[in-house]
Every structure is written in structure tokens, then in C-alpha cells.
Scaffold this motif. Structure first.
Motif: not given
Length: 222
Positions: A138-139, A141-143, A97, A93, A146-148
Motif C-alpha cells: 500500500p505504501f 502504491y500510494y507514494f 496493490i 496500480p 498516487v503521489k508520484k
């Protein structure tokens, strides 16, 4: 370089510090890595401050001293058992980022272009689209983490695209070095990277981006 606005130095300095801290975090706060990186930064900073890289007639010849040692370090991480273990130990992660540092770097390059210190081709106003890597990080990283919701294949593809964008601007930087730029039609030689603190871009920031990409792809392939 004497007339360069102070905010350019401050922005680049803050970006370099942030990049070093983020990668240090990705190593799970490895003190040996931090000490080695700090030593490399001190050596290259001292050389730049002494004027070793600032002479346009010798910058092209000396430029490999900035990039070859980090590249050899990266190759050693890929070819040795301990090196591969190091890459696998990095935090994915944080490696993802980490690419946001490419946004302020691109802004600084644009300011340097306005000050006639790098060619337009090295900026997003020219043929450098590396800022997209930072904007998309960031997108991803998040999707992805974080959201997998993104597959490993998609994340590997994103890393490889980011690698291609980086190699594009690196090639422009090398081809526009003072002794070479007239041969390739650049409107302004690349002189900024021979001065402190901008010498840390090829010596530190680019190698860290390459290392983060190599480690991320290796982990995702597993």
C-alpha cells in the motif's frame, strides 16, 4: 488435515477469491483470461479433491504439474509479441496493490504450521519474510503511483526484492516436500499444498504474483 480449523479454509478461500478478482481487474476485465484461469482452477481443484496430490509418497513427483504449466504461460508472455502486449496492457496500480494478498497467505501458512502441515521455514516465524511485501505494497502504491514521489528505479527495486522474498519461500516449499524434507533438515514435511484448497497456492496465487511482478517491472523499465 481433517482437524484443521474452519477459519483457515475460509481465510484462504477469501484470499484466493480476492486475488483472482484483483488480477481480473488488472487485465481490464479480460474474459478470455478469466475463462482460462477458471478452467485451470477447476482442473487442479478436481485433481486435489480426488486425492491425486494428497499421497505423501507421490506428491513430490506430481508437484511440477502444479507449477510448470503456469511458468510456461509466463515465459510465453515474455517471449511472444502478443504476450508482451498482454503484459503492457495490465493496470500497474492494480498490479502493485495486488501484493497485499501476501499478508493473509502468510497468516494461513502460519496456521498450517501450527497444525503440523507445513514446516516452520515456510512461515514468518521461520525464514519466510514474504509478508513484508504485502505490508509495504500500500505504501508503494500510494507514494509511487498516487503521489508520484518514488522513482521508477525505486519501484523496480521493490518489485525485485518482493520477487526474491517469494522465491525464498517457494524454495522452502519445494525442498520440504515429503520425499525431500529429510535431506534438507526440515522439521515437518510440506503436505498441506497437496490438499484442496491449499493446492491453489502453488497452482494459482504464486503464478499470479510472478506474473504481476514481471508485468510491473516490464512497464516500469519502459
Amino acid at each position: 488435515m481433517e482437524n484443521l480449523p474452519t477459519y483457515v479454509y475460509l481465510t484462504f478461500g477469501a484470499t484466493a477469491i480476492c486475488a483472482i478478482w484483483l488480477f481480473y481487474k488488472a487485465t481490464n476485465y479480460s474474459k478470455p483470461f478469466l475463462l482460462g484461469l477458471t478452467g485451470w482452477i477447476v482442473i487442479q481443484s478436481a485433481l486435489a479433491l480426488s486425492g491425486f496430490y494428497s499421497n505423501p509418497s507421490t506428491l513430490t513427483m506430481r508437484f511440477p504439474l502444479l507449477i510448470v504449466p503456469p511458468l510456461l504461460f509466463l515465459v510465453s508472455r515474455l517471449l511472444t509479441k502478443s504476450g508482451r502486449a498482454f503484459l503492457d496492457s495490465l493496470d500497474l496500480p492494480t498490479l502493485t496493490i495486488f501484493h497485499v494478498i501476501r499478508i493473509p497467505v502468510e497468516i494461513v501458512l502460519f496456521w498450517l504450521f501450527l497444525s503440523k502441515a507445513v514446516p516452520e521455514a515456510m512461515t514468518f516465524h521461520g525464514r519466510n519474510f514474504d509478508i513484508l511485501s504485502g505490508i509495504s505494497a500500500p505504501f508503494i502504491y500510494y507514494f509511487g503511483l498516487v503521489k508520484k514521489k518514488l522513482s521508477n528505479a525505486v519501484m523496480i527495486a521493490w518489485n525485485l526484492i518482493c520477487l526474491g522474498l517469494l522465491l525464498n519461500v517457494v524454495s522452502a516449499a519445494i525442498l520440504s516436500l515429503p520425499v525431500r524434507f529429510e535431506q534438507f533438515g526440515f522439521e515437518q514435511p510440506n503436505i498441506a499444498l497437496g490438499f484442496f484448497p491449499f493446492v491453489l497456492l502453488p497452482a494459482v496465487l504464486v503464478p499470479l504474483v510472478l506474473l504481476s511482478t514481471a508485468a510491473a517491472v516490464k512497464q516500469l523499465l519502459k
